[in-house]
Motif scaffolding. Structure first.
Motif, PDB file in Angstrom:
ATOM      1  N   LYS A   8     -54.561 -54.257  -6.621  1.00 32.03           N
ATOM      2  CA  LYS A   8     -54.040 -54.153  -5.258  1.00 32.03           C
ATOM      3  C   LYS A   8     -55.201 -53.986  -4.281  1.00 32.03           C
ATOM      4  O   LYS A   8     -56.173 -53.297  -4.569  1.00 32.03           O
ATOM      5  N   PHE A   9     -55.052 -54.611  -3.105  1.00 32.37           N
ATOM      6  CA  PHE A   9     -56.039 -54.504  -2.036  1.00 32.37           C
ATOM      7  C   PHE A   9     -55.353 -54.027  -0.774  1.00 32.37           C
ATOM      8  O   PHE A   9     -54.216 -54.398  -0.510  1.00 32.37           O
ATOM      9  N   GLU A  10     -56.036 -53.227   0.000  1.00 29.35           N
ATOM     10  CA  GLU A  10     -55.444 -52.621   1.194  1.00 29.35           C
ATOM     11  C   GLU A  10     -55.431 -53.549   2.402  1.00 29.35           C
ATOM     12  O   GLU A  10     -54.988 -53.147   3.475  1.00 29.35           O
ATOM     13  N   PRO A  42     -48.482 -60.604   4.702  1.00 26.02           N
ATOM     14  CA  PRO A  42     -49.030 -60.551   6.061  1.00 26.02           C
ATOM     15  C   PRO A  42     -48.250 -59.569   6.937  1.00 26.02           C
ATOM     16  O   PRO A  42     -47.037 -59.406   6.792  1.00 26.02           O
ATOM     17  N   ASN A  43     -48.978 -58.938   7.841  1.00 20.73           N
ATOM     18  CA  ASN A  43     -48.336 -58.043   8.795  1.00 20.73           C
ATOM     19  C   ASN A  43     -47.296 -58.808   9.596  1.00 20.73           C
ATOM     20  O   ASN A  43     -47.519 -59.951   9.994  1.00 20.73           O
ATOM     21  N   GLY A  44     -46.153 -58.187   9.803  1.00 17.26           N
ATOM     22  CA  GLY A  44     -45.092 -58.787  10.593  1.00 17.26           C
ATOM     23  C   GLY A  44     -44.149 -59.693   9.821  1.00 17.26           C
ATOM     24  O   GLY A  44     -43.162 -60.159  10.372  1.00 17.26           O
ATOM     25  N   GLU A  45     -44.444 -59.954   8.551  1.00 12.63           N
ATOM     26  CA  GLU A  45     -43.580 -60.817   7.734  1.00 12.63           C
ATOM     27  C   GLU A  45     -42.585 -59.968   6.946  1.00 12.63           C
ATOM     28  O   GLU A  45     -42.851 -58.816   6.618  1.00 12.63           O
ATOM     29  N   GLN A  46     -41.447 -60.566   6.612  1.00  7.11           N
ATOM     30  CA  GLN A  46     -40.412 -59.838   5.885  1.00  7.11           C
ATOM     31  C   GLN A  46     -40.692 -59.713   4.397  1.00  7.11           C
ATOM     32  O   GLN A  46     -40.171 -58.824   3.737  1.00  7.11           O
ATOM     33  N   LEU A  74     -39.376 -59.769  -8.505  1.00  8.86           N
ATOM     34  CA  LEU A  74     -39.834 -58.504  -7.933  1.00  8.86           C
ATOM     35  C   LEU A  74     -39.593 -58.409  -6.432  1.00  8.86           C
ATOM     36  O   LEU A  74     -39.204 -57.361  -5.929  1.00  8.86           O
ATOM     37  N   PHE A  75     -39.847 -59.502  -5.715  1.00  8.77           N
ATOM     38  CA  PHE A  75     -39.862 -59.406  -4.265  1.00  8.77           C
ATOM     39  C   PHE A  75     -38.753 -60.153  -3.547  1.00  8.77           C
ATOM     40  O   PHE A  75     -38.408 -59.810  -2.432  1.00  8.77           O
ATOM     41  N   LEU A 112     -47.095 -52.849  -3.360  1.00  4.56           N
ATOM     42  CA  LEU A 112     -47.395 -53.981  -2.496  1.00  4.56           C
ATOM     43  C   LEU A 112     -46.521 -53.867  -1.253  1.00  4.56           C
ATOM     44  O   LEU A 112     -45.299 -53.963  -1.317  1.00  4.56           O
ATOM     45  N   THR A 113     -47.157 -53.609  -0.131  1.00  2.00           N
ATOM     46  CA  THR A 113     -46.450 -53.411   1.127  1.00  2.00           C
ATOM     47  C   THR A 113     -47.052 -54.316   2.193  1.00  2.00           C
ATOM     48  O   THR A 113     -48.094 -54.938   1.982  1.00  2.00           O
ATOM     49  N   GLU A 114     -46.417 -54.366   3.322  1.00  2.00           N
ATOM     50  CA  GLU A 114     -46.898 -55.187   4.432  1.00  2.00           C
ATOM     51  C   GLU A 114     -48.357 -54.846   4.744  1.00  2.00           C
ATOM     52  O   GLU A 114     -48.739 -53.678   4.799  1.00  2.00           O
TER      53      GLU A 114
END
Length: 161
Positions: A8-10, A42-46, A74-75, A112-114
């Motif tokens: 995972k990467f921040e 990506p930020n702002g994506e669902q 998973l997603f 794994l989050t936005e």
């Protein structure tokens, strides 16, 4: 030995940058990259985006099916609600049969989050200590490191091939 790892990467582009490091490690003889996938949210994506690479072209379709099943379950399936609950259970059983336990899948899904990204790789003959050092320099954390036996790898290829 074949190994499945998930890092995972921040940042949403961290995993893509790590692919460059992974391929450099392969060039230095630290690992053989069988296949990998990058999941970036990506930020702002669902939901996150899956980018699959066909590192081992003769088996690329099999790995593509694996990544699609794994990350779709998973997603994307959880977004569809209870109607796919049985399907998600089947996915969990399928990947558990090749050495990826349910706890690891839950960890991947939860972490794994936005704005973050994930590099999942199937490798062979890796010097995991030296490879881990390189990826840690990119400020990553290992979520999953599952050693797959030859029989488990064969099952994986047979199931998705």
């Amino acid at each position: 030995m074949t190994t499945f790892t998930a890092w995972k990467f921040e940042t949403e582009d961290g995993a893509a940058k790590a692919v460059v490091a992974l391929k450099a490690a392969q060039g230095d003889g630290l690992v053989k990259l069988v296949d990998h996938a990058v999941i970036a949210w990506p930020n702002g994506e669902q939901r996150p985006e899956l980018h699959h690479s066909r590192d081992e072209t003769k088996r690329g379709t099999a790995w593509g099916a694996f990544w699609g099943l794994l990350f779709g379950g998973l997603f994307f399936a959880p977004l569809l609600g209870a109607a796919v609950g049985a399907g998600a259970g089947a996915i969990t059983k399928s990947v558990a049969g090749v050495g990826i336990p349910e706890e690891d899948l839950e960890s991947i899904r939860d972490q794994l989050t936005e704005g973050t990204s994930l590099l999942c790789a199937v490798t062979e003959n890796a010097d995991m200590d030296r490879l881990g050092e390189r990826l840690r320099q990119l400020q990553s954390s290992t979520l999953v490191a599952t050693n797959l036996t030859d029989a488990e790898r064969s099952l994986l290829l047979e199931t998705f091939g």
